[in-house]
Design a protein around this motif. Structure first.
Motif, PDB file in Angstrom:
ATOM      1  N   LEU A 166       0.822  -1.205   0.000  1.00 51.92           N
ATOM      2  CA  LEU A 166       0.000   0.000   0.000  1.00 51.92           C
ATOM      3  C   LEU A 166       0.861   1.261   0.000  1.00 51.92           C
ATOM      4  O   LEU A 166       0.558   2.215  -0.734  1.00 51.92           O
ATOM      5  CB  LEU A 166      -0.961   0.004   1.188  1.00 51.92           C
ATOM      6  N   LEU A 167       1.919   1.283   0.783  1.00 52.05           N
ATOM      7  CA  LEU A 167       2.805   2.448   0.770  1.00 52.05           C
ATOM      8  C   LEU A 167       3.410   2.665  -0.608  1.00 52.05           C
ATOM      9  O   LEU A 167       3.480   3.793  -1.092  1.00 52.05           O
ATOM     10  CB  LEU A 167       3.920   2.289   1.801  1.00 52.05           C
ATOM     11  N   ALA A 227     -11.204  -2.389   3.241  1.00 53.84           N
ATOM     12  CA  ALA A 227     -11.084  -1.915   4.626  1.00 53.84           C
ATOM     13  C   ALA A 227      -9.620  -1.704   5.006  1.00 53.84           C
ATOM     14  O   ALA A 227      -9.294  -0.774   5.751  1.00 53.84           O
ATOM     15  CB  ALA A 227     -11.744  -2.898   5.582  1.00 53.84           C
ATOM     16  N   THR A 228      -8.733  -2.539   4.479  1.00 57.74           N
ATOM     17  CA  THR A 228      -7.300  -2.398   4.751  1.00 57.74           C
ATOM     18  C   THR A 228      -6.788  -1.072   4.199  1.00 57.74           C
ATOM     19  O   THR A 228      -5.991  -0.386   4.840  1.00 57.74           O
ATOM     20  CB  THR A 228      -6.514  -3.578   4.139  1.00 57.74           C
ATOM     21  N   VAL A 229      -7.258  -0.713   3.020  1.00 52.66           N
ATOM     22  CA  VAL A 229      -6.860   0.563   2.414  1.00 52.66           C
ATOM     23  C   VAL A 229      -7.336   1.723   3.289  1.00 52.66           C
ATOM     24  O   VAL A 229      -6.566   2.632   3.611  1.00 52.66           O
ATOM     25  CB  VAL A 229      -7.410   0.698   0.980  1.00 52.66           C
ATOM     26  N   THR A 244      -4.423   5.600   9.279  1.00 51.29           N
ATOM     27  CA  THR A 244      -3.187   5.506  10.050  1.00 51.29           C
ATOM     28  C   THR A 244      -2.169   6.530   9.566  1.00 51.29           C
ATOM     29  O   THR A 244      -1.529   7.216  10.373  1.00 51.29           O
ATOM     30  CB  THR A 244      -2.590   4.083   9.963  1.00 51.29           C
ATOM     31  N   LEU A 245      -2.007   6.663   8.258  1.00 49.15           N
ATOM     32  CA  LEU A 245      -1.059   7.633   7.710  1.00 49.15           C
ATOM     33  C   LEU A 245      -1.466   9.057   8.077  1.00 49.15           C
ATOM     34  O   LEU A 245      -0.618   9.906   8.363  1.00 49.15           O
ATOM     35  CB  LEU A 245      -0.935   7.476   6.197  1.00 49.15           C
ATOM     36  N   GLU A 246      -2.755   9.307   8.087  1.00 50.52           N
ATOM     37  CA  GLU A 246      -3.243  10.628   8.492  1.00 50.52           C
ATOM     38  C   GLU A 246      -2.981  10.847   9.991  1.00 50.52           C
ATOM     39  O   GLU A 246      -2.523  11.916  10.402  1.00 50.52           O
ATOM     40  CB  GLU A 246      -4.733  10.743   8.188  1.00 50.52           C
ATOM     41  N   GLU A 247      -3.229   9.830  10.777  1.00 56.19           N
ATOM     42  CA  GLU A 247      -3.043   9.893  12.229  1.00 56.19           C
ATOM     43  C   GLU A 247      -1.591  10.196  12.613  1.00 56.19           C
ATOM     44  O   GLU A 247      -1.336  10.966  13.543  1.00 56.19           O
ATOM     45  CB  GLU A 247      -3.473   8.559  12.840  1.00 56.19           C
TER      46      GLU A 247
END
Length: 85
Positions: free
Chosen positions: A26-27, A55-57, A63-66
């Protein structure tokens, strides 16, 4: 300061996140494209690993936003200092 995939992985680990094969995929997808929505990221990622779910996406984007790597506007955009190595 410029961040690459390896730097993002380190930040994820520092925040208690495991670096799974799916997260690496994904990254790579996220850093190498200009995406309008999570669905587009999903369609590209599932070509590389059919077990990746929508859902994983969404969880990865949250998470990246967090952790401050990604910001949400009308669409998700990588911050200017994040790039693919």
């Amino acid at each position: 300061m410029s961040m690459c995939q390896q730097d993002v992985e380190k930040v994820l680990q520092q925040n208690g996140k495991r670096i799974t094969r799916q997260r690496k995929i994904l990254l790579d997808v996220i850093l190498n494209g200009k995406w309008e929505c999570c669905k587009e990221i999903y369609y590209e990622a599932v070509k590389r690993d059919p077990s990746i779910g929508m859902a994983t996406v969404y969880r990865m984007m949250a998470t990246l936003e967090e952790i401050g790597v990604l910001e949400r506007r009308s669409v998700f955009r990588m911050k200017d200092d994040v790039q693919h190595c």
